[in-house]
Every structure is written in structure tokens, then in C-alpha cells.
Scaffold this active site. Structure first.
Site, PDB file in Angstrom:
ATOM      1  N   LYS A  60      13.747  28.883 129.222  1.00 45.33           N
ATOM      2  CA  LYS A  60      15.108  28.329 129.262  1.00 45.33           C
ATOM      3  C   LYS A  60      15.807  28.559 130.607  1.00 45.33           C
ATOM      4  CE  LYS A  60      15.974  28.391 124.292  1.00 45.33           C
ATOM      5  NZ  LYS A  60      16.861  28.820 123.192  1.00 45.33           N
ATOM      6  N   GLY A 124      19.642  35.672 125.780  1.00 43.03           N
ATOM      7  CA  GLY A 124      19.935  34.260 126.011  1.00 43.03           C
ATOM      8  C   GLY A 124      20.693  33.602 124.872  1.00 43.03           C
ATOM      9  N   ALA A 149      25.289  47.891 128.901  1.00 46.73           N
ATOM     10  CA  ALA A 149      25.679  47.257 130.175  1.00 46.73           C
ATOM     11  C   ALA A 149      25.533  45.736 130.115  1.00 46.73           C
ATOM     12  CB  ALA A 149      24.839  47.821 131.312  1.00 46.73           C
TER      13      ALA A 149
HETATM   14  P1  NDP Z   1      16.277  37.704 124.219  1.00 46.28           P
HETATM   15  O1  NDP Z   1      14.916  38.309 124.332  1.00 46.28           O
HETATM   16  O2  NDP Z   1      16.912  37.050 125.398  1.00 46.28           O
HETATM   17  O3  NDP Z   1      17.320  38.870 123.753  1.00 46.28           O
HETATM   18  C1  NDP Z   1      16.977  39.760 122.730  1.00 46.28           C
HETATM   19  C2  NDP Z   1      18.220  40.590 122.328  1.00 46.28           C
HETATM   20  O4  NDP Z   1      17.880  41.335 121.151  1.00 46.28           O
HETATM   21  C3  NDP Z   1      18.684  41.590 123.359  1.00 46.28           C
HETATM   22  O5  NDP Z   1      20.078  41.733 123.282  1.00 46.28           O
HETATM   23  C4  NDP Z   1      17.983  42.884 122.900  1.00 46.28           C
HETATM   24  O6  NDP Z   1      18.643  44.059 123.300  1.00 46.28           O
HETATM   25  C5  NDP Z   1      18.102  42.729 121.397  1.00 46.28           C
HETATM   26  N1  NDP Z   1      17.121  43.469 120.609  1.00 46.28           N
HETATM   27  C6  NDP Z   1      15.790  43.214 120.491  1.00 46.28           C
HETATM   28  N2  NDP Z   1      15.227  44.076 119.624  1.00 46.28           N
HETATM   29  C7  NDP Z   1      16.216  44.888 119.172  1.00 46.28           C
HETATM   30  C8  NDP Z   1      16.253  45.996 118.259  1.00 46.28           C
HETATM   31  N3  NDP Z   1      15.152  46.427 117.628  1.00 46.28           N
HETATM   32  N4  NDP Z   1      17.442  46.590 118.019  1.00 46.28           N
HETATM   33  C9  NDP Z   1      18.558  46.166 118.656  1.00 46.28           C
HETATM   34  N5  NDP Z   1      18.584  45.140 119.539  1.00 46.28           N
HETATM   35  C10 NDP Z   1      17.422  44.507 119.791  1.00 46.28           C
HETATM   36  O7  NDP Z   1      16.188  36.717 122.982  1.00 46.28           O
HETATM   37  P2  NDP Z   1      17.142  35.456 122.679  1.00 46.28           P
HETATM   38  O8  NDP Z   1      18.539  35.892 122.917  1.00 46.28           O
HETATM   39  O9  NDP Z   1      16.647  34.250 123.366  1.00 46.28           O
HETATM   40  O10 NDP Z   1      16.896  35.219 121.111  1.00 46.28           O
HETATM   41  C11 NDP Z   1      17.347  36.148 120.121  1.00 46.28           C
HETATM   42  C12 NDP Z   1      16.936  35.646 118.739  1.00 46.28           C
HETATM   43  O11 NDP Z   1      17.675  34.497 118.396  1.00 46.28           O
HETATM   44  C13 NDP Z   1      15.459  35.258 118.681  1.00 46.28           C
HETATM   45  O12 NDP Z   1      14.819  36.010 117.652  1.00 46.28           O
HETATM   46  C14 NDP Z   1      15.441  33.788 118.335  1.00 46.28           C
HETATM   47  O13 NDP Z   1      14.490  33.503 117.336  1.00 46.28           O
HETATM   48  C15 NDP Z   1      16.839  33.542 117.776  1.00 46.28           C
HETATM   49  N6  NDP Z   1      17.329  32.185 118.135  1.00 46.28           N
HETATM   50  C16 NDP Z   1      17.581  31.318 117.112  1.00 46.28           C
HETATM   51  C17 NDP Z   1      18.031  30.033 117.374  1.00 46.28           C
HETATM   52  C18 NDP Z   1      18.320  29.118 116.242  1.00 46.28           C
HETATM   53  O14 NDP Z   1      18.447  27.908 116.472  1.00 46.28           O
HETATM   54  N7  NDP Z   1      18.458  29.600 115.018  1.00 46.28           N
HETATM   55  C19 NDP Z   1      18.245  29.552 118.758  1.00 46.28           C
HETATM   56  C20 NDP Z   1      17.973  30.564 119.769  1.00 46.28           C
HETATM   57  C21 NDP Z   1      17.509  31.828 119.448  1.00 46.28           C
HETATM   58  P3  NDP Z   1      18.380  44.718 124.765  1.00 46.28           P
HETATM   59  O15 NDP Z   1      19.197  43.931 125.737  1.00 46.28           O
HETATM   60  O16 NDP Z   1      18.875  46.120 124.592  1.00 46.28           O
HETATM   61  O17 NDP Z   1      16.905  44.639 125.031  1.00 46.28           O
END
Ligand code: NDP
Length: 260
Positions: A60, A124, A149
Site C-alpha cells: 500500500k 496502516g 510513539a
Molecule cells: P500493520 O502491520 O500496519 O499494523 C499492525 C498494528 O497492530 C500495529 O499498530 C501493531 O502495533 C499492532 N499489533 C500487532 N500485533 C499486536 C498485538 N499482539 N498486541 C497489540 N498490538 C498489536 O497492519 P494494518 O494496519 O495494515 O492492518 C491491521 C489489521 O486490519 C490487519 O489484520 C488487517 O487484516 C485488518 N484490515 C482490515 C480491513 C477490512 O477491510 N476489514 C482493511 C485493512 C486492514 P505496533 O505498532 O506496536 O507493532
């Protein structure tokens, strides 16, 4: 749908159903781009006569960089999930946030105007949701992330918005709690107290098609709960509209996605 991997994407089913329902002559398929070959894959697809594409993980941000014309919502999100090839240019847009807002308001009957909203996660998906939520007239937005952060960075400079780590949740309650983390994919959930769900609150997990710990936790805390299937269908409908100029009805497609 360009991604890597893309094998499990439900988008081809959704767009094929939209095309049938609106009598549009359209073919929508999966295209797996090599991890180091996104731009080349887009170029080859475009040269073959394609009109547009959706983009998913992990491309993306690359799609954002590749777009020659960006919509305001793509610019705000810093990411592109919808490409349109038109007038010899690559147009980039982001329909995820508007898809979320439409699912909350139109499908789940949530009144966002005046609502206190908690957004868990700062990746994202969270980034794409912020501007559409604020534009829907919410009262306040708290962004909480395990890595604090990233949440404070995302909130910076935005009216009605704060960011922080889980400690920022102490003593606060919300009308809508959105889990925009990927934790549910590994049967985990972000840190959030039961008291964060105000009476009548909705707990919304962007992850779809699985019973996540967050959904169970929200229900146990007395909240309504929904997965992200509606967001998936609504973001697809917005992309379909951008390509075809026709707005498909989403209810039947959402019902069939939930049913199977
Ligand atoms: P990213 O990898 O960009 O971000 C992941 C986020 O999840 C970060 O904030 C990360 O925290 C946090 N995270 C991951 N594991 C844990 C955990 N065990 N405990 C706490 N926080 C956690 O992913 P995206 O933002 O792109 O996507 C997130 C989810 O949204 C995906 O699973 C995706 O399937 C879903 N999604 C659904 C859509 C829909 O149409 N329904 C559209 C887009 C996404 P940290 O920064 O600390 O690592």
C-alpha cells in the site's frame, strides 16, 4: 487485487458479485507481485489494458509512491488501496477509511456524530481511518498503540485527537472501540480494560472472518460486537464506484460473505 500473498483475498468474489448485480462487463482477479517487483507488475498489468487495481499488503505504501495523482484521503492515509489508470496517469485513492465509516453508520446504525471513539493500533489501517472518522463529526478520538510513539505521532497536529500507550485508557470510556491492530490474526488482542466500553458501546474488530479474542472481550464487557467484513465490502463498493461510476448495493454481498 495485487498483493503478496493474495491467495486468500475475498475481493474477487465481492467484485464479481457487484459486476453481475450492476450488469458491468468487468473481470477482477488476483495478481501476486514479487516482493521486489510491485511497480513492474503494475506497469505490465496497465500495458495489458487494465483499468485499475486494488492493492493489499505489503504494497500500500509503494502504491502511494507510484501514484501520479493522489486523492485527499490517500494523502491523509499515506497509503493507497485503489489504483485507477486513466488519462495516461496512475490515480491513487484510499477507500478503507470511508468503508469503515459506512459500515459503522449505514450497516451497524452507529451515530458517529458526537461519539467518543477509541482506535487501537497505529499501523496502516488505523492511519486510513483517522481522517474519515474525524470528518464524520466524532466528539473525540484517542489512538492507543502498544508502541506508544506511533500513536502519539499519528495524533500529532489533529484537532480532537490524542495518542498514547495503554496507560492513556485509565478512567476513560468510549462509545465506539475500534481494534485496528492485526493481533486477532494470531488470536491475541491489544491491551484494553472492560471499563473502556461505555454503556451501549460497539466493539469493532477490523479483522474479519474469525472469532477474535477482542470480539469475545467486547461482548463480555456488555458491548455490541462486529468484525470487519462490512468494512471489506464497503471499501470494495467505493473502489467499484471509482472505476465504474456505479454504486453497487452491498447488503446481499455482505450477507453472502458472512454466510459462507
Ligand atoms: P500493520 O502491520 O500496519 O499494523 C499492525 C498494528 O497492530 C500495529 O499498530 C501493531 O502495533 C499492532 N499489533 C500487532 N500485533 C499486536 C498485538 N499482539 N498486541 C497489540 N498490538 C498489536 O497492519 P494494518 O494496519 O495494515 O492492518 C491491521 C489489521 O486490519 C490487519 O489484520 C488487517 O487484516 C485488518 N484490515 C482490515 C480491513 C477490512 O477491510 N476489514 C482493511 C485493512 C486492514 P505496533 O505498532 O506496536 O507493532
Amino acid at each position: 487485487m495485487i498483493g503478496n500473498p493474495v491467495t486468500h483475498s475475498r475481493s474477487p468474489d465481492i467484485h464479481t458479485a457487484f459486476a453481475q448485480a450492476t450488469a458491468q462487463a468487468m473481470v477482477y482477479e488476483r495478481l501476486e507481485a514479487p516482493l521486489d517487483g510491485f511497480a513492474a507488475s503494475v506497469e505490465a498489468f496497465r500495458n495489458a489494458g487494465a483499468r485499475g487495481a486494488n492493492v493489499t499488503l505489503p504494497f500500500k505504501e509503494e502504491a502511494f509512491a507510484l501514484s501520479q495523482v493522489l486523492s485527499a484521503r490517500a494523502r491523509a492515509a499515506g497509503a493507497v488501496n485503489t489504483l485507477r489508470f486513466e488519462d495516461d496517469a496512475i490515480h491513487g485513492d484510499n477507500t478503507d477509511g470511508v468503508g469503515l465509516v459506512r459500515d459503522l453508520e449505514a450497516n451497524l446504525g452507529v451515530r458517529l456524530a458526537g461519539a467518543r471513539v477509541l482506535l487501537l493500533g497505529a499501523g496502516g489501517a488505523a492511519r486510513g481511518a483517522v481522517t474519515p472518522l474525524l470528518e464524520a463529526g466524532i466528539d473525540s478520538l484517542l489512538i492507543v498503540n502498544r508502541t506508544a510513539a506511533r500513536a502519539t505521532g499519528l495524533a500529532q497536529g489533529l484537532a480532537r485527537t490524542q495518542g498514547g500507550g495503554p496507560e492513556a485508557l485509565a478512567g476513560r470510556a468510549f462509545d465506539v472501540v475500534i481494534n485496528a491492530t492485526s493481533a486477532g490474526m494470531s488470536d491475541a488482542m491489544p491491551e484494553v480494560p472492560a471499563a473502556a466500553f461505555a454503556p451501549g458501546a460497539l466493539g469493532y474488530d477490523m479483522v474479519y472472518g474469525r472469532a477474535t479474542p477482542f470480539l469475545a472481550f467486547a461482548r463480555a464487557a456488555g458491548a455490541r460486537a462486529s468484525d470487519g467484513a462490512g468494512m471489506l465490502v464497503e471499501q470494495a463498493a467505493e473502489a467499484f464506484f471509482l472505476w465504474r461510476g456505479v454504486r453497487p448495493d452491498t447488503a446481499a454481498v455482505l450477507a453472502s460473505l458472512r454466510g459462507g
